[in-house]
Motif scaffolding. Structure first.
Motif, PDB file in Angstrom:
ATOM      1  N   CYS A  15       0.868  -1.175   0.000  1.00 51.28           N
ATOM      2  CA  CYS A  15       0.000   0.000   0.000  1.00 51.28           C
ATOM      3  C   CYS A  15       0.905   1.227   0.000  1.00 51.28           C
ATOM      4  O   CYS A  15       1.611   1.478   0.977  1.00 51.28           O
ATOM      5  N   LEU A  16       0.921   1.946  -1.095  1.00 54.36           N
ATOM      6  CA  LEU A  16       1.796   3.115  -1.222  1.00 54.36           C
ATOM      7  C   LEU A  16       1.143   4.366  -0.652  1.00 54.36           C
ATOM      8  O   LEU A  16       1.802   5.177  -0.002  1.00 54.36           O
ATOM      9  N   THR A  17      -0.164   4.540  -0.932  1.00 55.63           N
ATOM     10  CA  THR A  17      -0.949   5.637  -0.368  1.00 55.63           C
ATOM     11  C   THR A  17      -2.325   5.100  -0.027  1.00 55.63           C
ATOM     12  O   THR A  17      -2.764   4.084  -0.567  1.00 55.63           O
ATOM     13  N   GLY A  18      -3.031   5.771   0.874  1.00 59.61           N
ATOM     14  CA  GLY A  18      -4.388   5.352   1.222  1.00 59.61           C
ATOM     15  C   GLY A  18      -4.378   4.272   2.283  1.00 59.61           C
ATOM     16  O   GLY A  18      -3.561   4.278   3.201  1.00 59.61           O
ATOM     17  N   GLY A  19      -5.277   3.305   2.140  1.00 64.15           N
ATOM     18  CA  GLY A  19      -5.382   2.216   3.095  1.00 64.15           C
ATOM     19  C   GLY A  19      -6.286   1.124   2.574  1.00 64.15           C
ATOM     20  O   GLY A  19      -7.282   1.400   1.912  1.00 64.15           O
TER      21      GLY A  19
ATOM     22  N   ASP B 150      -9.181 -14.047   8.084  1.00 67.00           N
ATOM     23  CA  ASP B 150      -8.117 -13.293   8.744  1.00 67.00           C
ATOM     24  C   ASP B 150      -7.948 -12.018   7.939  1.00 67.00           C
ATOM     25  O   ASP B 150      -7.852 -12.067   6.708  1.00 67.00           O
ATOM     26  N   VAL B 151      -7.906 -10.860   8.603  1.00 69.81           N
ATOM     27  CA  VAL B 151      -7.809  -9.580   7.911  1.00 69.81           C
ATOM     28  C   VAL B 151      -6.565  -8.836   8.385  1.00 69.81           C
ATOM     29  O   VAL B 151      -6.309  -8.738   9.591  1.00 69.81           O
ATOM     30  N   VAL B 152      -5.804  -8.328   7.416  1.00 71.81           N
ATOM     31  CA  VAL B 152      -4.622  -7.517   7.697  1.00 71.81           C
ATOM     32  C   VAL B 152      -4.891  -6.127   7.143  1.00 71.81           C
ATOM     33  O   VAL B 152      -5.263  -5.980   5.975  1.00 71.81           O
ATOM     34  N   ARG B 153      -4.732  -5.101   7.975  1.00 69.95           N
ATOM     35  CA  ARG B 153      -4.909  -3.712   7.522  1.00 69.95           C
ATOM     36  C   ARG B 153      -3.551  -3.180   7.054  1.00 69.95           C
ATOM     37  O   ARG B 153      -2.564  -3.322   7.762  1.00 69.95           O
ATOM     38  N   LEU B 154      -3.577  -2.578   5.877  1.00 72.97           N
ATOM     39  CA  LEU B 154      -2.369  -1.959   5.340  1.00 72.97           C
ATOM     40  C   LEU B 154      -2.575  -0.457   5.253  1.00 72.97           C
ATOM     41  O   LEU B 154      -3.495   0.006   4.587  1.00 72.97           O
ATOM     42  N   ALA B 155      -1.728   0.280   5.927  1.00 72.81           N
ATOM     43  CA  ALA B 155      -1.716   1.732   5.829  1.00 72.81           C
ATOM     44  C   ALA B 155      -0.664   2.122   4.792  1.00 72.81           C
ATOM     45  O   ALA B 155       0.138   1.288   4.349  1.00 72.81           O
TER      46      ALA B 155
ATOM     47  N   ALA C  89      -9.800   3.605   1.748  1.00 76.45           N
ATOM     48  CA  ALA C  89      -9.728   4.925   1.106  1.00 76.45           C
ATOM     49  C   ALA C  89      -9.168   4.720  -0.301  1.00 76.45           C
ATOM     50  O   ALA C  89      -8.550   3.683  -0.575  1.00 76.45           O
ATOM     51  N   PRO C  90      -9.371   5.683  -1.197  1.00 75.20           N
ATOM     52  CA  PRO C  90      -8.684   5.588  -2.490  1.00 75.20           C
ATOM     53  C   PRO C  90      -7.187   5.380  -2.227  1.00 75.20           C
ATOM     54  O   PRO C  90      -6.625   5.971  -1.301  1.00 75.20           O
ATOM     55  N   SER C  91      -6.566   4.517  -3.019  1.00 77.86           N
ATOM     56  CA  SER C  91      -5.207   4.079  -2.706  1.00 77.86           C
ATOM     57  C   SER C  91      -4.377   3.865  -3.959  1.00 77.86           C
ATOM     58  O   SER C  91      -4.909   3.634  -5.041  1.00 77.86           O
TER      59      SER C  91
END
Length: 128
Positions: free
Chosen positions: A67-71, A86-91, A110-112
């Protein structure tokens, strides 16, 4: 050899076993007889842009999802019936390695801008 900039949002980079790197059209699935790894960058606005309604699996290689931008949220399909995802959040500025053969999908927070690095050969998509 002429060197020119490559628009990473329009083309993928294909890293071939012979050491060559070439710009090419992005592949979501299919076969690559040359065994090239693909580095692809995407700007995504909605869940439809990341085929959130499909599971994806790469049988021949791990995948780095960046994830370069967004989330985004990367969900792994349950490994047993009745199990939970299983869920992994990427910021922005983070990545996760999806193990070879593991079914997964994305949803946006978000837009990413995303980057995917994998061997696309044999990739499978399955409706959720």
């Amino acid at each position: 050899m002429t060197t020119t900039p490559i628009d990473l949002f329009a083309s993928a980079l294909r890293f071939h076993p012979d050491g060559g790197v070439r710009a090419a059209e992005r592949q979501m699935k299919g076969s690559d007889p040359d065994g090239a790894w693909q580095v692809a960058t995407f700007h995504v606005e909605t869940d439809a842009d990341v085929h959130a309604d499909h599971w994806e699996m790469h049988p021949e290689a791990d995948e780095a999802v960046c994830c370069l931008t967004g989330g985004v949220r990367l969900a792994f399909r349950p490994t047993s019936p009745g199990g939970s995802e299983d869920v992994v959040r990427l910021a922005a500025g983070t990545a996760v390695v999806v193990p070879r053969g593991r079914w997964h999908r994305l949803e946006l927070d978000a837009p990413s801008d995303l980057m995917s690095i994998t061997l696309r050969h044999g990739t499978l998509l399955e409706k959720r």
